[in-house]
Design a protein around this motif. Structure first.
Motif, PDB file in Angstrom:
ATOM      1  N   ILE A  65       0.844  -1.201   0.000  1.00 18.67           N
ATOM      2  CA  ILE A  65       0.000   0.000   0.000  1.00 18.67           C
ATOM      3  C   ILE A  65       0.878   1.249   0.000  1.00 18.67           C
ATOM      4  N   PRO A  66       0.692   2.135  -1.004  1.00 16.42           N
ATOM      5  CA  PRO A  66       1.492   3.363  -1.045  1.00 16.42           C
ATOM      6  C   PRO A  66       1.248   4.215   0.212  1.00 16.42           C
ATOM      7  N   ASP A  67       2.295   4.860   0.678  1.00 16.32           N
ATOM      8  CA  ASP A  67       2.187   5.731   1.866  1.00 16.32           C
ATOM      9  C   ASP A  67       1.498   5.012   3.011  1.00 16.32           C
ATOM     10  N   ARG A  68       1.840   3.732   3.216  1.00 20.26           N
ATOM     11  CA  ARG A  68       1.074   2.923   4.152  1.00 20.26           C
ATOM     12  C   ARG A  68       1.009   3.557   5.529  1.00 20.26           C
ATOM     13  N   GLY A  69      -0.173   4.038   5.826  1.00 24.35           N
ATOM     14  CA  GLY A  69      -0.467   4.559   7.153  1.00 24.35           C
ATOM     15  C   GLY A  69       0.436   5.683   7.578  1.00 24.35           C
ATOM     16  N   GLN A  70       0.557   6.721   6.757  1.00 23.15           N
ATOM     17  CA  GLN A  70       1.370   7.863   7.166  1.00 23.15           C
ATOM     18  C   GLN A  70       0.872   8.371   8.510  1.00 23.15           C
ATOM     19  N   GLY A  71       1.775   8.508   9.454  1.00 20.88           N
ATOM     20  CA  GLY A  71       1.387   8.941  10.789  1.00 20.88           C
ATOM     21  C   GLY A  71       1.090   7.801  11.725  1.00 20.88           C
ATOM     22  N   ALA A  72       0.866   6.602  11.179  1.00 28.70           N
ATOM     23  CA  ALA A  72       0.602   5.434  12.026  1.00 28.70           C
ATOM     24  C   ALA A  72       1.930   4.840  12.489  1.00 28.70           C
TER      25      ALA A  72
END
Length: 267
Positions: A65-72
Protein backbone atom coordinates in the motif's frame (compact mmCIF):
# COMPACT_ATOMS: atom_id res chain seq x y z
CA UNK A 1 9.57 -0.45 17.91
CA UNK A 2 8.88 -3.81 19.57
CA UNK A 3 6.64 -4.89 22.46
CA UNK A 4 7.02 -8.42 23.77
CA UNK A 5 5.20 -8.50 27.11
CA UNK A 6 1.39 -8.81 27.36
CA UNK A 7 1.72 -6.91 30.64
CA UNK A 8 2.94 -3.80 28.85
CA UNK A 9 0.75 -0.77 29.66
CA UNK A 10 -0.05 -0.05 26.01
CA UNK A 11 -1.03 -3.67 25.45
CA UNK A 12 -3.41 -3.52 28.41
CA UNK A 13 -4.98 -0.40 26.91
CA UNK A 14 -5.43 -2.13 23.55
CA UNK A 15 -6.95 -5.19 25.18
CA UNK A 16 -9.49 -2.98 26.97
CA UNK A 17 -10.84 -1.92 23.56
CA UNK A 18 -12.70 -5.23 23.36
CA UNK A 19 -15.22 -3.59 25.73
CA UNK A 20 -17.59 -0.83 24.61
CA UNK A 21 -17.08 1.33 27.71
CA UNK A 22 -13.35 1.51 27.01
CA UNK A 23 -13.89 2.12 23.29
CA UNK A 24 -16.12 5.03 24.22
CA UNK A 25 -13.67 6.33 26.82
CA UNK A 26 -10.59 6.09 24.59
CA UNK A 27 -12.54 6.99 21.42
CA UNK A 28 -10.72 4.18 19.60
CA UNK A 29 -11.35 0.64 18.38
CA UNK A 30 -9.37 -2.35 17.12
CA UNK A 31 -9.60 -3.97 13.69
CA UNK A 32 -8.03 -7.40 13.29
CA UNK A 33 -6.65 -9.22 10.29
CA UNK A 34 -4.93 -8.35 7.03
CA UNK A 35 -8.11 -7.49 5.11
CA UNK A 36 -9.59 -5.03 7.63
CA UNK A 37 -6.23 -3.36 8.29
CA UNK A 38 -5.71 -3.13 4.52
CA UNK A 39 -9.10 -1.43 4.09
CA UNK A 40 -8.37 0.97 6.95
CA UNK A 41 -5.03 1.91 5.39
CA UNK A 42 -6.38 2.24 1.84
CA UNK A 43 -9.28 4.45 2.93
CA UNK A 44 -7.11 6.83 4.95
CA UNK A 45 -8.66 5.99 8.33
CA UNK A 46 -7.16 7.72 11.36
CA UNK A 47 -4.88 4.88 12.48
CA UNK A 48 -2.94 5.29 15.70
CA UNK A 49 -0.78 2.19 15.33
CA UNK A 50 -0.47 -1.12 13.53
CA UNK A 51 0.83 -4.11 15.48
CA UNK A 52 2.15 -7.13 13.59
CA UNK A 53 3.56 -10.50 14.62
CA UNK A 54 7.29 -9.81 14.68
CA UNK A 55 8.09 -13.46 13.91
CA UNK A 56 6.19 -13.18 10.61
CA UNK A 57 6.97 -9.57 9.75
CA UNK A 58 4.70 -6.97 8.13
CA UNK A 59 2.24 -8.84 5.89
CA UNK A 60 3.04 -8.61 2.18
CA UNK A 61 -0.38 -7.12 1.34
CA UNK A 62 0.19 -4.21 3.71
CA UNK A 63 3.68 -3.53 2.38
CA UNK A 64 2.17 -2.95 -1.08
CA UNK A 65 0.00 0.00 0.00
CA UNK A 66 1.49 3.36 -1.05
CA UNK A 67 2.19 5.73 1.87
CA UNK A 68 1.07 2.92 4.15
CA UNK A 69 -0.47 4.56 7.15
CA UNK A 70 1.37 7.86 7.17
CA UNK A 71 1.39 8.94 10.79
CA UNK A 72 0.60 5.43 12.03
CA UNK A 73 3.14 3.77 14.27
CA UNK A 74 4.25 0.26 13.18
CA UNK A 75 5.02 -2.00 16.13
CA UNK A 76 6.40 -5.53 16.11
CA UNK A 77 4.77 -7.59 18.86
CA UNK A 78 4.93 -11.11 20.21
CA UNK A 79 2.24 -13.72 19.57
CA UNK A 80 1.34 -13.42 23.27
CA UNK A 81 0.54 -9.73 22.79
CA UNK A 82 -1.64 -10.47 19.76
CA UNK A 83 -3.49 -13.18 21.72
CA UNK A 84 -4.19 -10.78 24.58
CA UNK A 85 -5.64 -8.11 22.30
CA UNK A 86 -7.51 -10.39 19.89
CA UNK A 87 -11.21 -11.21 20.12
CA UNK A 88 -10.81 -14.58 18.38
CA UNK A 89 -9.43 -17.98 19.51
CA UNK A 90 -7.13 -18.10 16.46
CA UNK A 91 -5.72 -14.57 16.24
CA UNK A 92 -4.70 -12.95 12.97
CA UNK A 93 -1.05 -11.82 12.64
CA UNK A 94 -1.86 -8.11 12.58
CA UNK A 95 -4.24 -5.60 14.11
CA UNK A 96 -4.67 -1.82 14.05
CA UNK A 97 -5.86 0.65 16.65
CA UNK A 98 -8.08 3.19 14.89
CA UNK A 99 -9.41 6.49 16.21
CA UNK A 100 -13.17 6.93 15.83
CA UNK A 101 -14.18 9.39 13.16
CA UNK A 102 -16.62 12.14 14.05
CA UNK A 103 -19.42 12.23 11.48
CA UNK A 104 -22.43 14.53 11.26
CA UNK A 105 -25.77 12.97 10.33
CA UNK A 106 -26.81 16.33 8.84
CA UNK A 107 -24.44 15.56 5.96
CA UNK A 108 -26.66 12.61 4.99
CA UNK A 109 -29.80 14.74 5.05
CA UNK A 110 -28.23 17.10 2.54
CA UNK A 111 -27.63 14.29 0.03
CA UNK A 112 -30.22 14.85 -2.69
CA UNK A 113 -31.70 11.57 -3.98
CA UNK A 114 -29.63 9.74 -1.39
CA UNK A 115 -30.44 6.20 -0.27
CA UNK A 116 -29.94 5.98 3.50
CA UNK A 117 -30.36 2.81 5.58
CA UNK A 118 -31.62 3.35 9.13
CA UNK A 119 -31.40 0.62 11.78
CA UNK A 120 -33.79 0.71 14.75
CA UNK A 121 -32.93 -1.57 17.68
CA UNK A 122 -31.05 -4.13 15.57
CA UNK A 123 -29.10 -6.05 18.21
CA UNK A 124 -27.33 -8.76 16.22
CA UNK A 125 -23.79 -7.61 15.29
CA UNK A 126 -23.68 -9.94 12.29
CA UNK A 127 -26.87 -8.45 10.85
CA UNK A 128 -25.70 -4.88 11.48
CA UNK A 129 -22.35 -5.54 9.79
CA UNK A 130 -23.95 -7.36 6.86
CA UNK A 131 -26.37 -4.50 6.24
CA UNK A 132 -23.49 -2.00 6.25
CA UNK A 133 -21.73 -4.21 3.70
CA UNK A 134 -24.88 -4.35 1.55
CA UNK A 135 -25.34 -0.58 1.76
CA UNK A 136 -21.78 -0.16 0.54
CA UNK A 137 -22.42 -2.59 -2.32
CA UNK A 138 -25.45 -0.70 -3.65
CA UNK A 139 -23.80 2.71 -3.30
CA UNK A 140 -26.00 3.99 -0.47
CA UNK A 141 -25.30 7.45 0.92
CA UNK A 142 -24.84 6.09 4.43
CA UNK A 143 -26.14 4.07 7.36
CA UNK A 144 -27.55 5.34 10.67
CA UNK A 145 -27.67 3.17 13.79
CA UNK A 146 -30.37 4.17 16.27
CA UNK A 147 -30.66 3.39 19.95
CA UNK A 148 -30.57 -0.30 20.89
CA UNK A 149 -28.45 -1.37 17.93
CA UNK A 150 -25.33 -3.49 18.27
CA UNK A 151 -22.27 -1.33 18.79
CA UNK A 152 -20.72 -0.34 15.47
CA UNK A 153 -17.24 -1.02 16.85
CA UNK A 154 -18.04 -4.43 18.34
CA UNK A 155 -15.44 -6.86 16.89
CA UNK A 156 -18.20 -9.06 15.42
CA UNK A 157 -19.86 -6.06 13.76
CA UNK A 158 -16.54 -4.92 12.33
CA UNK A 159 -15.75 -8.36 10.92
CA UNK A 160 -19.20 -8.59 9.32
CA UNK A 161 -18.72 -5.27 7.49
CA UNK A 162 -15.70 -6.78 5.69
CA UNK A 163 -14.18 -3.30 5.56
CA UNK A 164 -17.28 -1.49 4.24
CA UNK A 165 -17.26 0.59 7.44
CA UNK A 166 -14.41 2.52 5.81
CA UNK A 167 -16.22 3.10 2.50
CA UNK A 168 -19.33 5.08 3.46
CA UNK A 169 -20.59 7.19 6.38
CA UNK A 170 -21.86 5.00 9.23
CA UNK A 171 -22.96 6.82 12.35
CA UNK A 172 -24.97 6.45 15.52
CA UNK A 173 -27.75 8.84 16.52
CA UNK A 174 -31.16 9.46 18.06
CA UNK A 175 -33.74 8.50 15.46
CA UNK A 176 -36.58 10.46 17.05
CA UNK A 177 -34.59 13.62 16.32
CA UNK A 178 -33.00 12.63 13.02
CA UNK A 179 -35.97 11.14 11.16
CA UNK A 180 -38.38 14.12 11.50
CA UNK A 181 -35.68 16.47 10.24
CA UNK A 182 -34.96 14.15 7.32
CA UNK A 183 -38.66 14.25 6.41
CA UNK A 184 -38.66 18.05 6.55
CA UNK A 185 -35.78 18.05 4.07
CA UNK A 186 -37.73 15.88 1.63
CA UNK A 187 -36.76 12.31 2.54
CA UNK A 188 -39.42 9.60 2.26
CA UNK A 189 -39.23 7.20 5.20
CA UNK A 190 -40.23 3.62 4.44
CA UNK A 191 -40.20 0.40 6.45
CA UNK A 192 -41.47 -3.15 6.10
CA UNK A 193 -44.53 -4.48 7.92
CA UNK A 194 -46.45 -7.70 7.39
CA UNK A 195 -49.63 -5.66 7.07
CA UNK A 196 -48.10 -3.30 4.49
CA UNK A 197 -50.52 -2.66 1.64
CA UNK A 198 -48.00 -2.38 -1.20
CA UNK A 199 -45.29 -4.79 -2.26
CA UNK A 200 -41.72 -3.52 -2.16
CA UNK A 201 -41.63 -4.10 -5.94
CA UNK A 202 -44.48 -1.59 -6.44
CA UNK A 203 -42.93 1.09 -4.23
CA UNK A 204 -40.99 4.00 -5.76
CA UNK A 205 -37.51 4.13 -4.19
CA UNK A 206 -36.28 6.86 -6.51
CA UNK A 207 -35.63 10.26 -5.00
CA UNK A 208 -34.42 10.66 -1.44
CA UNK A 209 -35.36 7.39 0.27
CA UNK A 210 -34.58 6.37 3.84
CA UNK A 211 -35.21 2.67 4.49
CA UNK A 212 -35.88 1.88 8.16
CA UNK A 213 -35.08 -1.67 9.30
CA UNK A 214 -36.41 -2.83 12.67
CA UNK A 215 -35.14 -5.37 15.16
CA UNK A 216 -35.12 -9.10 14.42
CA UNK A 217 -37.91 -9.89 16.87
CA UNK A 218 -40.11 -6.80 17.20
CA UNK A 219 -39.66 -4.83 14.02
CA UNK A 220 -39.50 -1.05 14.22
CA UNK A 221 -40.38 0.53 17.56
CA UNK A 222 -43.81 2.17 17.90
CA UNK A 223 -42.16 5.59 18.29
CA UNK A 224 -40.26 5.23 15.02
CA UNK A 225 -43.23 3.61 13.23
CA UNK A 226 -45.27 6.72 14.04
CA UNK A 227 -42.78 8.86 12.10
CA UNK A 228 -42.40 6.63 9.03
CA UNK A 229 -44.30 7.66 5.88
CA UNK A 230 -44.89 4.30 4.22
CA UNK A 231 -45.13 0.64 5.26
CA UNK A 232 -44.51 -1.95 2.55
CA UNK A 233 -44.21 -5.72 2.54
CA UNK A 234 -41.76 -8.15 0.99
CA UNK A 235 -43.74 -10.86 -0.87
CA UNK A 236 -43.10 -14.37 0.46
CA UNK A 237 -45.09 -16.88 -1.61
CA UNK A 238 -43.22 -19.77 -0.01
CA UNK A 239 -43.74 -21.18 3.48
CA UNK A 240 -41.10 -19.22 5.42
CA UNK A 241 -42.69 -17.00 8.05
CA UNK A 242 -40.13 -14.21 7.79
CA UNK A 243 -36.72 -13.05 6.59
CA UNK A 244 -34.00 -11.96 8.95
CA UNK A 245 -33.18 -8.26 9.09
CA UNK A 246 -30.13 -8.42 6.84
CA UNK A 247 -32.00 -10.39 4.17
CA UNK A 248 -34.94 -8.01 4.25
CA UNK A 249 -32.66 -4.98 4.02
CA UNK A 250 -30.81 -6.55 1.07
CA UNK A 251 -34.05 -7.13 -0.87
CA UNK A 252 -35.08 -3.48 -0.40
CA UNK A 253 -31.63 -2.05 -1.14
CA UNK A 254 -31.30 -3.99 -4.37
CA UNK A 255 -34.83 -3.12 -5.49
CA UNK A 256 -33.90 0.53 -4.91
CA UNK A 257 -30.70 0.03 -6.91
CA UNK A 258 -32.65 -1.63 -9.76
CA UNK A 259 -35.15 1.23 -9.95
CA UNK A 260 -32.48 3.91 -9.80
CA UNK A 261 -29.99 2.50 -12.29
CA UNK A 262 -31.32 -0.51 -14.20
CA UNK A 263 -35.09 -0.05 -14.63
CA UNK A 264 -34.92 1.07 -18.28
CA UNK A 265 -31.82 -0.75 -19.48
CA UNK A 266 -32.95 -4.35 -19.42
CA UNK A 267 -29.69 -5.26 -17.68
Amino acid sequence: MEILSPQNARVKGWAQLQEKKHRDKQNKYVVEGIHLVQEALSSGADIECIAYDMDKGIPFELRQIPDRGQGAEWIGVSHAVISKVSDTPSPQPVFAVVRKEARQWQDLIMRENGLVIVLDGLQDPGNVGTIIRGADAVGAAGVILGRGCADLYNPKTLRSTMGSLFHLPVLEGELLSILPEARERGARLVTTMLEGKRSCFEYDFRGTSWIVIGSEGRGVSPEVAAIVDDAIRIPMPGQAESLNAAMAASVLMYEALRQRHYADTGQ
